[in-house]
Design an enzyme around this catalytic site. Structure first.
Site, mmCIF file in Angstrom:
data_model
loop_
_atom_site.group_PDB
_atom_site.id
_atom_site.type_symbol
_atom_site.label_atom_id
_atom_site.label_comp_id
_atom_site.label_asym_id
_atom_site.label_seq_id
_atom_site.Cartn_x
_atom_site.Cartn_y
_atom_site.Cartn_z
ATOM 1 N N ASP A 31 -12.611 9.175 -2.689
ATOM 2 C CA ASP A 31 -13.914 10.053 -2.563
ATOM 3 C C ASP A 31 -13.630 11.305 -3.600
ATOM 4 O OD1 ASP A 31 -11.995 11.458 -0.668
ATOM 5 O OD2 ASP A 31 -13.898 12.673 -0.287
ATOM 6 N N LYS B 52 -4.064 20.986 -8.443
ATOM 7 C CA LYS B 52 -3.613 21.925 -9.363
ATOM 8 C C LYS B 52 -3.085 21.611 -10.258
ATOM 9 C CE LYS B 52 -3.085 26.167 -6.162
ATOM 10 N NZ LYS B 52 -2.399 26.290 -4.952
ATOM 11 N N GLU C 124 1.015 -1.353 0.092
ATOM 12 C CA GLU C 124 -0.044 0.038 -0.116
ATOM 13 C C GLU C 124 0.842 1.263 -0.194
ATOM 14 O OE1 GLU C 124 -3.650 2.280 2.266
ATOM 15 O OE2 GLU C 124 -2.882 0.799 3.405
ATOM 16 N N THR D 254 -10.798 1.875 4.636
ATOM 17 C CA THR D 254 -9.499 2.708 5.319
ATOM 18 C C THR D 254 -10.220 3.663 6.244
ATOM 19 O OG1 THR D 254 -9.577 4.345 3.669
ATOM 20 C CG2 THR D 254 -8.562 2.356 2.901
ATOM 21 N N GLU D 255 -9.189 4.335 6.843
ATOM 22 C CA GLU D 255 -9.480 5.465 7.843
ATOM 23 C C GLU D 255 -10.001 6.586 6.982
ATOM 24 O OE1 GLU D 255 -6.367 7.017 10.465
ATOM 25 O OE2 GLU D 255 -6.244 4.587 11.095
ATOM 26 N N TYR D 256 -9.572 7.069 5.818
ATOM 27 C CA TYR D 256 -10.301 8.120 5.333
ATOM 28 C C TYR D 256 -11.751 7.597 4.717
ATOM 29 C CZ TYR D 256 -6.566 11.641 5.063
ATOM 30 O OH TYR D 256 -5.499 12.561 5.511
ATOM 31 N N GLU D 257 -11.639 6.443 4.202
ATOM 32 C CA GLU D 257 -12.894 5.764 3.763
ATOM 33 C C GLU D 257 -14.160 5.958 4.652
ATOM 34 O OE1 GLU D 257 -12.150 2.257 1.909
ATOM 35 O OE2 GLU D 257 -14.489 1.801 1.269
ATOM 36 N N GLU E 112 4.911 4.819 3.545
ATOM 37 C CA GLU E 112 4.392 5.970 4.177
ATOM 38 C C GLU E 112 5.708 7.070 4.048
ATOM 39 O OE1 GLU E 112 1.496 7.713 4.951
ATOM 40 O OE2 GLU E 112 2.941 9.379 5.211
ATOM 41 N N ASP F 97 -3.337 11.614 -1.962
ATOM 42 C CA ASP F 97 -3.429 12.836 -2.056
ATOM 43 C C ASP F 97 -3.868 13.707 -3.232
ATOM 44 O OD1 ASP F 97 -2.425 12.748 0.440
ATOM 45 O OD2 ASP F 97 -0.386 13.627 -0.007
HETATM 46 N N1 SAH Z 1 -4.377 5.367 2.910
HETATM 47 C C1 SAH Z 1 -4.817 5.987 4.035
HETATM 48 C C2 SAH Z 1 -4.398 7.473 4.233
HETATM 49 C C3 SAH Z 1 -4.633 8.443 3.055
HETATM 50 S S1 SAH Z 1 -3.975 10.064 3.129
HETATM 51 C C4 SAH Z 1 -6.368 6.033 4.203
HETATM 52 O O1 SAH Z 1 -7.129 5.610 3.325
HETATM 53 O O2 SAH Z 1 -6.868 6.381 4.953
HETATM 54 C C5 SAH Z 1 -2.615 9.803 1.888
HETATM 55 C C6 SAH Z 1 -1.308 9.280 2.577
HETATM 56 O O3 SAH Z 1 -0.353 9.096 1.736
HETATM 57 C C7 SAH Z 1 -0.782 10.437 3.609
HETATM 58 O O4 SAH Z 1 -0.532 9.632 4.813
HETATM 59 C C8 SAH Z 1 0.625 10.734 2.654
HETATM 60 O O5 SAH Z 1 1.553 11.481 3.789
HETATM 61 C C9 SAH Z 1 0.829 9.633 2.142
HETATM 62 N N2 SAH Z 1 1.591 9.875 0.873
HETATM 63 C C10 SAH Z 1 1.229 10.766 -0.174
HETATM 64 N N3 SAH Z 1 1.898 10.982 -1.160
HETATM 65 C C11 SAH Z 1 2.947 10.033 -0.747
HETATM 66 C C12 SAH Z 1 4.309 9.561 -1.631
HETATM 67 N N4 SAH Z 1 4.539 10.194 -2.597
HETATM 68 N N5 SAH Z 1 4.984 8.657 -1.045
HETATM 69 C C13 SAH Z 1 4.605 8.038 0.073
HETATM 70 N N6 SAH Z 1 3.364 8.530 0.870
HETATM 71 C C14 SAH Z 1 2.759 9.337 0.166
#
Ligand code: SAH
Length: 214
Positions: A154, A122, A43, A192-195, A68, A118
């Site tokens: 989302d 932009k 992941e 997931t947490e965000y989900e 991460e 993320d």
């Molecule tokens: N997958 C989790 C968190 C989503 S937030 C969920 O669904 O609940 C997105 C996460 O990805 C953040 O913690 C951010 O720090 C990490 N992230 C974003 N871009 C990244 C990158 N280029 N390399 C490693 N981690 C990254």
């Protein structure tokens, strides 16, 4: 996700046996890290790691690696990981995803999960999106031929961008839904947490599963 800087986070991570520190030295040899030849699922951007921990707990015959980039966030995952020493098939790496090809060899990874990546709204930041063509190319460098990417978000704009990019780059779209929770694909879905956070707010969850060009 970016949390307030936590003093000592880097040190705690450096000392943990659940974190792989010399990640590039395992390229092509991850089966040695796990001590078996089971499939490897990763992941990218695992956040606090609840999803990948649940996956690892439920699927002991699959090896998991959670990536991460932020120490403060990884530390949260680690705190949970330490409560479950019985899980043997899960490691974490603190790294920036653009270097995945330094860590995994071609054909080494069976599946990549991208959950709530993320959005980088932009245009000038489009290349930073984890589903941009540059990243898809990197994934091709580590995935098995039959390997897949499972992407959930989302964010409609990011989802549209991701489907379009995948198609343009010749990836096969195996699953595409704009309302995962009310679709046939929801069975067995691990949130997931965000989900959880976003679906409570009424946001629809989009999901695509794609397979690389032949
Ligand atoms: N997958 C989790 C968190 C989503 S937030 C969920 O669904 O609940 C997105 C996460 O990805 C953040 O913690 C951010 O720090 C990490 N992230 C974003 N871009 C990244 C990158 N280029 N390399 C490693 N981690 C990254």
């Amino acid at each position: 996700m970016r949390l307030r800087n936590i003093p000592g986070a880097r040190e705690s991570i450096a000392e943990s046996d659940y974190v792989i520190h010399d990640e590039t030295t395992h390229k092509g040899k991850w089966h040695e890290v796990f001590g078996n030849n089971n499939p490897i699922h990763i992941e990218i951007g695992m956040g606090k790691g609840t999803f990948i921990m649940e996956m690892a707990r439920n699927n002991p015959d699959i090896n998991y690696v959670g990536i991460e980039k932020y120490s403060s966030v990884l530390l949260r995952a680690l705190e949970k990981r330490e409560q479950e020493p019985d899980i043997k098939n899960l490691y974490f790496i603190r790294m920036e995803a653009e270097y995945v090809e330094d860590v995994f060899d071609k054909d080494e990874v069976d599946r990549i999960y991208l959950n709530f990546s993320d959005p980088w709204p932009k245009d000038r930041n489009a290349k930073r999106r984890l589903t941009s063509d540059r990243f898809l190319k990197r994934y091709t460098g580590i995935l098995k031929k039959e390997g897949t990417i499972h992407f959930k978000t989302d964010n409609i704009d990011l989802f549209d961008f991701s489907v379009e990019t995948a198609e343009t780059c010749g990836w096969q779209i195996l699953v595409e839904t704009r309302d995962l929770h009310n679709s046939e694909y929801n069975e067995g879905n691990i949130m997931t947490e965000y989900e959880k956070k976003f679906s409570v707010l009424g946001h629809k969850i989009n999901m695509m599963i794609i397979k690389q060009p032949v």
